[in-house]
Design a protein around this motif. Sequence first.
Motif, PDB file in Angstrom:
ATOM      1  N   UNK A 199       0.836  -1.182   0.000  1.00 29.20           N
ATOM      2  CA  UNK A 199       0.000   0.000   0.000  1.00 29.20           C
ATOM      3  C   UNK A 199       0.879   1.243   0.000  1.00 29.20           C
ATOM      4  N   UNK A 200       0.796   2.032  -1.049  1.00 22.21           N
ATOM      5  CA  UNK A 200       1.568   3.256  -1.125  1.00 22.21           C
ATOM      6  C   UNK A 200       0.817   4.412  -0.502  1.00 22.21           C
ATOM      7  N   UNK A 201       1.573   5.341  -0.016  1.00 19.25           N
ATOM      8  CA  UNK A 201       0.956   6.526   0.580  1.00 19.25           C
ATOM      9  C   UNK A 201       0.415   7.426  -0.523  1.00 19.25           C
ATOM     10  N   UNK A 202      -0.733   7.998  -0.268  1.00 18.68           N
ATOM     11  CA  UNK A 202      -1.295   8.949  -1.208  1.00 18.68           C
ATOM     12  C   UNK A 202      -0.682  10.313  -0.908  1.00 18.68           C
ATOM     13  N   UNK A 203      -0.170  10.966  -1.937  1.00 17.10           N
ATOM     14  CA  UNK A 203       0.475  12.263  -1.758  1.00 17.10           C
ATOM     15  C   UNK A 203      -0.572  13.316  -1.409  1.00 17.10           C
ATOM     16  N   UNK A 204      -0.220  14.158  -0.458  1.00 11.08           N
ATOM     17  CA  UNK A 204      -1.131  15.224  -0.050  1.00 11.08           C
ATOM     18  C   UNK A 204      -1.290  16.234  -1.177  1.00 11.08           C
ATOM     19  N   UNK A 205      -2.510  16.673  -1.354  1.00 14.05           N
ATOM     20  CA  UNK A 205      -2.759  17.696  -2.371  1.00 14.05           C
ATOM     21  C   UNK A 205      -2.350  19.056  -1.822  1.00 14.05           C
ATOM     22  N   UNK A 206      -1.782  19.848  -2.687  1.00 13.35           N
ATOM     23  CA  UNK A 206      -1.411  21.212  -2.308  1.00 13.35           C
ATOM     24  C   UNK A 206      -2.177  22.176  -3.191  1.00 13.35           C
ATOM     25  N   UNK A 207      -2.761  23.172  -2.567  1.00 11.19           N
ATOM     26  CA  UNK A 207      -3.573  24.136  -3.276  1.00 11.19           C
ATOM     27  C   UNK A 207      -2.841  25.474  -3.324  1.00 11.19           C
ATOM     28  N   UNK A 208      -2.985  26.164  -4.426  1.00 14.52           N
ATOM     29  CA  UNK A 208      -2.340  27.470  -4.561  1.00 14.52           C
ATOM     30  C   UNK A 208      -3.058  28.487  -3.680  1.00 14.52           C
ATOM     31  N   UNK A 209      -2.358  29.546  -3.370  1.00 17.96           N
ATOM     32  CA  UNK A 209      -2.947  30.617  -2.571  1.00 17.96           C
ATOM     33  C   UNK A 209      -4.148  31.233  -3.260  1.00 17.96           C
ATOM     34  N   UNK A 210      -4.054  31.322  -4.581  1.00 14.64           N
ATOM     35  CA  UNK A 210      -5.150  31.905  -5.355  1.00 14.64           C
ATOM     36  C   UNK A 210      -6.406  31.036  -5.252  1.00 14.64           C
ATOM     37  N   UNK A 211      -6.230  29.703  -5.320  1.00 18.18           N
ATOM     38  CA  UNK A 211      -7.362  28.788  -5.203  1.00 18.18           C
ATOM     39  C   UNK A 211      -7.988  28.886  -3.815  1.00 18.18           C
ATOM     40  N   UNK A 212      -7.152  28.895  -2.786  1.00 16.99           N
ATOM     41  CA  UNK A 212      -7.645  28.989  -1.407  1.00 16.99           C
ATOM     42  C   UNK A 212      -8.442  30.272  -1.210  1.00 16.99           C
ATOM     43  N   UNK A 213      -7.903  31.358  -1.748  1.00 17.14           N
ATOM     44  CA  UNK A 213      -8.572  32.651  -1.618  1.00 17.14           C
ATOM     45  C   UNK A 213      -9.931  32.628  -2.310  1.00 17.14           C
ATOM     46  N   UNK A 214      -9.973  32.035  -3.496  1.00 17.56           N
ATOM     47  CA  UNK A 214     -11.213  31.952  -4.268  1.00 17.56           C
ATOM     48  C   UNK A 214     -12.285  31.176  -3.493  1.00 17.56           C
TER      49      UNK A 214
END
Length: 97
Positions: A1-16
């Motif tokens: 079982x491989x680890x699922x990589x954490x998603x990273x969101x851009x600052x612009x996406x978070x702000x939106x």
Amino acid sequence: MGKQKRRQFSGQFKFKVALEAAKGQRTINEIASAYDVHPNQVSSWKKQLLEEGASVFSRKQAREQQQQAEQEAALYEQIGRLKMELEWLKKKAEPFC
């Protein structure tokens, strides 16, 4: 079982997403499903937006400040070395003056 990589969101996406949540036109759950993020994440981004404003999501500014601090430290170190070298040269040159 491989680890699922954490998603990273851009600052612009978070702000939106946070801005849409702050407007209150749709529920947190509706926004979360529309943008494929967890409702807790939307609530967290909304809280950050309301507390600290848009600059909270900007990593670039923090990175630039860190680089400037590192460069400043290196320059102060060089100034210190040059001062010591100058004092040493002044001492050695006294008998010749």
